[in-house]
Motif scaffolding. Structure first.
Motif, PDB file in Angstrom:
ATOM      1  N   GLY A  40      55.485 -41.188  -5.037  1.00  0.00           N
ATOM      2  CA  GLY A  40      54.543 -40.673  -3.929  1.00  0.00           C
ATOM      3  C   GLY A  40      53.114 -40.861  -4.363  1.00  0.00           C
ATOM      4  N   ILE A  41      52.369 -39.907  -3.579  1.00  0.00           N
ATOM      5  CA  ILE A  41      50.821 -39.876  -3.784  1.00  0.00           C
ATOM      6  C   ILE A  41      50.538 -39.377  -5.421  1.00  0.00           C
ATOM      7  CG2 ILE A  41      48.930 -38.675  -3.247  1.00  0.00           C
ATOM      8  CD1 ILE A  41      49.439 -39.087  -0.306  1.00  0.00           C
ATOM      9  N   ALA A  42      51.324 -38.336  -5.713  1.00  0.00           N
ATOM     10  CA  ALA A  42      51.070 -37.534  -7.134  1.00  0.00           C
ATOM     11  C   ALA A  42      51.573 -38.498  -8.048  1.00  0.00           C
ATOM     12  CB  ALA A  42      51.860 -36.305  -7.233  1.00  0.00           C
ATOM     13  N   GLY A  43      52.652 -39.139  -8.002  1.00  0.00           N
ATOM     14  CA  GLY A  43      53.198 -40.007  -8.994  1.00  0.00           C
ATOM     15  C   GLY A  43      52.185 -41.314  -9.185  1.00  0.00           C
ATOM     16  N   ALA A  44      52.054 -41.795  -7.906  1.00  0.00           N
ATOM     17  CA  ALA A  44      51.371 -43.086  -7.819  1.00  0.00           C
ATOM     18  C   ALA A  44      49.724 -42.980  -8.284  1.00  0.00           C
ATOM     19  CB  ALA A  44      51.252 -43.593  -6.515  1.00  0.00           C
ATOM     20  N   ARG A  75      49.474 -47.768  -4.841  1.00  0.00           N
ATOM     21  CA  ARG A  75      50.706 -48.551  -5.387  1.00  0.00           C
ATOM     22  C   ARG A  75      50.389 -50.135  -5.572  1.00  0.00           C
ATOM     23  NH1 ARG A  75      56.014 -46.750  -1.623  1.00  0.00           N
ATOM     24  NH2 ARG A  75      56.196 -44.626  -2.580  1.00  0.00           N
ATOM     25  N   TYR A  76      49.486 -50.659  -4.701  1.00  0.00           N
ATOM     26  CA  TYR A  76      49.076 -52.049  -4.923  1.00  0.00           C
ATOM     27  C   TYR A  76      48.057 -52.255  -6.189  1.00  0.00           C
ATOM     28  CZ  TYR A  76      46.870 -56.451  -4.017  1.00  0.00           C
ATOM     29  OH  TYR A  76      46.573 -58.068  -3.871  1.00  0.00           O
ATOM     30  N   ALA A  77      47.221 -51.320  -6.273  1.00  0.00           N
ATOM     31  CA  ALA A  77      46.178 -51.317  -7.302  1.00  0.00           C
ATOM     32  C   ALA A  77      46.882 -51.213  -8.708  1.00  0.00           C
ATOM     33  CB  ALA A  77      45.164 -50.280  -7.169  1.00  0.00           C
ATOM     34  N   PHE A  78      47.838 -50.333  -8.619  1.00  0.00           N
ATOM     35  CA  PHE A  78      48.944 -50.192  -9.888  1.00  0.00           C
ATOM     36  C   PHE A  78      49.479 -51.276 -10.212  1.00  0.00           C
ATOM     37  CE2 PHE A  78      53.351 -49.168 -11.051  1.00  0.00           C
ATOM     38  CZ  PHE A  78      53.065 -48.588 -12.453  1.00  0.00           C
ATOM     39  N   LYS A 130      48.591 -54.402  -9.268  1.00  0.00           N
ATOM     40  CA  LYS A 130      47.405 -55.491  -9.517  1.00  0.00           C
ATOM     41  C   LYS A 130      47.178 -55.401 -11.296  1.00  0.00           C
ATOM     42  CE  LYS A 130      43.105 -57.048  -7.782  1.00  0.00           C
ATOM     43  NZ  LYS A 130      41.989 -56.768  -6.900  1.00  0.00           N
ATOM     44  N   ARG A 131      46.951 -54.261 -11.757  1.00  0.00           N
ATOM     45  CA  ARG A 131      46.587 -54.009 -12.974  1.00  0.00           C
ATOM     46  C   ARG A 131      47.938 -54.043 -14.077  1.00  0.00           C
ATOM     47  NH1 ARG A 131      41.927 -51.658 -14.767  1.00  0.00           N
ATOM     48  NH2 ARG A 131      40.276 -51.309 -13.038  1.00  0.00           N
ATOM     49  N   GLY A 132      49.179 -54.503 -13.528  1.00  0.00           N
ATOM     50  CA  GLY A 132      49.966 -54.628 -14.398  1.00  0.00           C
ATOM     51  C   GLY A 132      51.216 -53.738 -14.379  1.00  0.00           C
ATOM     52  N   GLY A 133      51.216 -52.733 -13.605  1.00  0.00           N
ATOM     53  CA  GLY A 133      52.065 -51.561 -13.504  1.00  0.00           C
ATOM     54  C   GLY A 133      53.251 -52.247 -12.896  1.00  0.00           C
ATOM     55  N   VAL A 134      54.450 -51.653 -13.199  1.00  0.00           N
ATOM     56  CA  VAL A 134      55.593 -52.338 -12.557  1.00  0.00           C
ATOM     57  C   VAL A 134      56.342 -51.295 -11.486  1.00  0.00           C
ATOM     58  CG1 VAL A 134      58.065 -53.021 -12.633  1.00  0.00           C
ATOM     59  CG2 VAL A 134      55.974 -53.602 -14.499  1.00  0.00           C
ATOM     60  N   TYR A 135      56.456 -51.713 -10.450  1.00  0.00           N
ATOM     61  CA  TYR A 135      56.982 -50.650  -9.201  1.00  0.00           C
ATOM     62  C   TYR A 135      58.606 -50.889  -8.819  1.00  0.00           C
ATOM     63  CZ  TYR A 135      57.652 -48.433  -4.696  1.00  0.00           C
ATOM     64  OH  TYR A 135      58.207 -47.600  -3.767  1.00  0.00           O
ATOM     65  N   HIS A 136      59.350 -50.072  -8.877  1.00  0.00           N
ATOM     66  CA  HIS A 136      60.716 -50.434  -8.548  1.00  0.00           C
ATOM     67  C   HIS A 136      61.100 -49.336  -7.291  1.00  0.00           C
ATOM     68  CE1 HIS A 136      62.018 -52.770 -11.870  1.00  0.00           C
ATOM     69  NE2 HIS A 136      61.411 -52.157 -12.686  1.00  0.00           N
ATOM     70  N   GLY A 137      60.956 -49.891  -6.157  1.00  0.00           N
ATOM     71  CA  GLY A 137      61.313 -48.955  -4.906  1.00  0.00           C
ATOM     72  C   GLY A 137      62.792 -48.972  -4.564  1.00  0.00           C
ATOM     73  N   GLY A 138      63.304 -47.938  -4.214  1.00  0.00           N
ATOM     74  CA  GLY A 138      64.634 -47.976  -3.564  1.00  0.00           C
ATOM     75  C   GLY A 138      65.555 -47.573  -4.879  1.00  0.00           C
ATOM     76  N   THR A 139      64.990 -47.055  -5.916  1.00  0.00           N
ATOM     77  CA  THR A 139      65.924 -46.940  -7.230  1.00  0.00           C
ATOM     78  C   THR A 139      65.966 -45.410  -7.627  1.00  0.00           C
ATOM     79  OG1 THR A 139      64.741 -48.655  -8.077  1.00  0.00           O
ATOM     80  CG2 THR A 139      65.578 -47.604  -9.727  1.00  0.00           C
ATOM     81  N   SER A 140      67.363 -45.164  -7.758  1.00  0.00           N
ATOM     82  CA  SER A 140      67.474 -43.661  -8.022  1.00  0.00           C
ATOM     83  C   SER A 140      67.938 -43.388  -9.532  1.00  0.00           C
ATOM     84  CB  SER A 140      68.717 -43.183  -7.211  1.00  0.00           C
ATOM     85  OG  SER A 140      69.893 -44.035  -7.608  1.00  0.00           O
TER      86      SER A 140
END
Length: 373
Positions: free
Chosen positions: A12-16, A171-174, A176-186
């Motif tokens: 969410g916004i805080a984590g992102a 999330r996009y900027a994260f 773009k800078r090399g961060g890895v995003y896993h959506g739908g992951t518990s």
């Protein structure tokens, strides 16, 4: 098993914002997991104010923290838009909190005086002033105030934003800078290991990290309980309703009423203790509509086309929680309300804290342990 420098649970916004801050500051490999449960999606269901007023009326530290955050919002948004290509639709055009009757107007005036003194003590300004009815009306000439409106508390140094665009941009900027995003992951388990690392069991397998940030809203309660940590948060439902698109006439947002860039009016000022129930109710919609019409009578003539509910993450004193676990100092906890307003300090001060850089003195005042009395 994949090894990672920092894992953030919660997209969410805080984590992102925090994850973005860490990759911007060279925090190594940062991975963000987001479960996206319908009852947890507050970052997609909030009002979108970028405000410091009237936060912290009973907590000077929170008042200062909120003021620090909003001071940096224009710069924060500009950098984010340049980096991501997203328009977060920030309108930095002020904001007001209207008063009904003289008693409420006078109470607002006392609050402004109190918070001005608190900020002055640490060298910060508190640019809020009281507007009488005529001054308030003159600032929004295209709308008519209701007869009971006595004036407003107002600041030119705040505004509103599109929360969906904000979340997408971060999330996009994260990434773009090399961060890895896993959506739908518990995440089903957090297991601190003897070598100082942390193992996560997820729906996409196991991961090992040097540091862990838990920013999963109400999902954090279950994860931390397994570590013997009681997180002092509770759910509070808020409901919002939106009108058809009309000509833009409201110059700046009011606490309970704002007009978006596309012309829709949005109303939202309900607080309900309903656990994790996100449904809308006729009672809350009726109450909010009456309040909005009391402020601006012409809103009664518009078609109201959509409504939704979202669950806030609230603490007993309304201020956020930032905790570094004493038993596991490489695990950090972020929880609380007002993630939109606080996004700039999450990106800068909170990420610096986690990376052991400059540590803002206010952070220690927001520990989870303050409620253990």
């Amino acid at each position: 098993m994949e090894k990672i420098d920092i894992i953030v649970i919660g997209g969410g916004i805080a984590g992102a914002a925090t994850a973005l801050g860490m990759v911007r500051r060279g925090g190594g490999k940062v991975v963000m997991f987001d479960e996206q449960l319908p009852s947890q999606r507050l970052s997609r269901g909030n009002f979108g104010l970028t405000w410091f007023m009237p936060k912290g009326a009973n907590n000077p530290t929170y008042a200062l923290w909120s003021r620090m955050a909003t001071m940096h919002w224009p710069e924060f948004a500009a950098k984010l838009e340049e980096e991501s290509g997203y328009d977060v639709e920030l309108e930095w055009n002020g904001g007001a909190m209207h008063a009904i009757g003289e008693e409420q107007f006078n109470a607002y005036g006392e609050s402004v005086k109190k918070m001005t003194d608190v900020c002055r003590e640490v060298g910060l300004d508190y640019p809020v002033r009281m507007l009488d009815r005529d001054e308030f009306a003159a600032m929004i000439p295209s709308m008519r105030l209701g007869d009971e409106v006595s004036g407003a508390m107002y600041s030119a140094e705040q505004g509103h934003v599109n929360p969906l665009c904000l979340l997408g941009a971060m999330r996009y900027a994260f990434q773009k800078r090399g961060g890895v995003y896993h959506g739908g992951t518990s995440v089903s388990a957090i297991t601190p290991k003897g070598n100082g690392t942390i193992e996560l069991t997820t729906s996409k397998g196991k991961f090992v990290a040097e540091k862990l940030v838990v920013a999963a809203g109400h999902g954090s309660t279950r994860l931390l309980a397994e570590l013997g940590e009681q997180l002092h948060i509770y759910p509070q439902r808020g409901q919002l309703i939106v009108t058809e698109r009309v000509k833009k006439v409201l110059n700046f947002p009011i606490l309970a009423v704002r007009q978006t860039m596309d012309g829709t009016f949005m109303i939202g000022l309900s607080t309900e203790d309903t656990a994790h129930d996100v449904q809308v109710t006729v009672e809350a919609m009726n109450s909010q509509a009456k309040g909005a019409i009391r402020l601006f009578p012409e809103l009664a003539d518009l078609n109201w086309v959509r409504g939704w509910g979202a669950i806030r993450v609230m603490t007993p004193d309304g201020s956020p929680i930032y905790e570094q676990l004493s038993e596991h100092p490489n695990i950090y906890v972020l929880a609380g309300h007002s993630a939109v307003s606080l996004a700039p300090v999450m990106e800068k001060q909170i990420s610096d804290w986690i990376l052991d850089r400059d540590i803002a003195p206010q952070i220690s005042q927001f520990s989870n342990g303050r409620f253990n009395v």
